[in-house]
Design an enzyme around this catalytic site. Sequence first.
Site, short mmCIF file in Angstrom:
data_model
loop_
_atom_site.label_atom_id
_atom_site.label_comp_id
_atom_site.label_asym_id
_atom_site.label_seq_id
_atom_site.Cartn_x
_atom_site.Cartn_y
_atom_site.Cartn_z
N LYS A 118 39.66 52.15 43.64
CA LYS A 118 40.62 52.79 44.54
C LYS A 118 42.04 52.81 43.97
O LYS A 118 42.72 53.81 44.04
CB LYS A 118 40.68 52.05 45.89
N ARG B 231 39.85 49.44 57.44
CA ARG B 231 38.76 48.63 56.90
C ARG B 231 37.56 48.58 57.85
O ARG B 231 36.50 48.13 57.45
CB ARG B 231 39.23 47.18 56.72
N ARG C 259 37.81 40.72 35.83
CA ARG C 259 39.21 41.05 36.13
C ARG C 259 40.12 39.84 35.92
O ARG C 259 39.79 38.72 36.27
CB ARG C 259 39.30 41.53 37.59
N ARG D 237 41.72 35.37 39.33
CA ARG D 237 42.03 34.98 40.71
C ARG D 237 40.82 34.25 41.28
O ARG D 237 39.69 34.58 40.98
CB ARG D 237 42.33 36.21 41.58
N ARG E 53 32.44 38.40 49.22
CA ARG E 53 33.39 39.49 49.50
C ARG E 53 32.66 40.83 49.62
O ARG E 53 32.94 41.62 50.50
CB ARG E 53 34.40 39.62 48.36
#
Length: 212
Positions: free
Chosen positions: A13, A86, A125, A158, A169
């Site tokens: 996104k 969301r 990431r 992270r 998630r």
Amino acid sequence: MNIILFGAPGAGKGTQSSLLVETLDMFQISTGDLFRAAIKNKTQLGSQAQSYMDKGQLVPDSIVIGMVEEVLASKKVDFILDGFPRNVSQAEALDGLLQKLGLDVSRAIFLEVPMSILSARLTGRRVCKSCGSVYHIESKPTAKFGVCDNCGGEVVQRNDDKEDVIATRLKTYEEATSPLKDYYKKTGKFVAIDGNRSPEIVFSEIKRQLSN
Ligand SMILES: [Zn+2]
């Protein structure tokens, strides 16, 4: 032309929003950015949001909607909503707000990427602790390991990009999003785009959809 861009974490996104901003002169509204700005500028909504976050609680929809309203009321350009809504209750609140402001969304674009690919994208990431630049161990590594190309800051993984957290998630995302897809299918605004291709190809597909 106003659009909603949604998809799981890691679906691309952010990348697609940046391309839309650069080439079509659209304005990106990301709730993450709104939070950061409101908290930094110590706006009333910002301090309210902060008090929830300090307690480790989710910021209520009413506060998020309030922040979105402030931006929409002041920006009279084509916008991309990135990461919002969301869930269905946020989508309903958004529709109410758009109606109040005399605005409309023309497409709700869903970036579709298989779970296994998302997981690989997210676990690789890495993020700079100082400036927030985003890297990937395979597709976009730093020139020097663990050091930000942009500012020299420390580049780390992270906590919520660690493998076990990612599984949770993605599952949470999936559960909240299926009803959201149905919601936009009913309004005839839903478009699914195969996000498991290069960013350039995905982007040309988005442009094609917008010109339809
Ligand atoms: Zn940096």
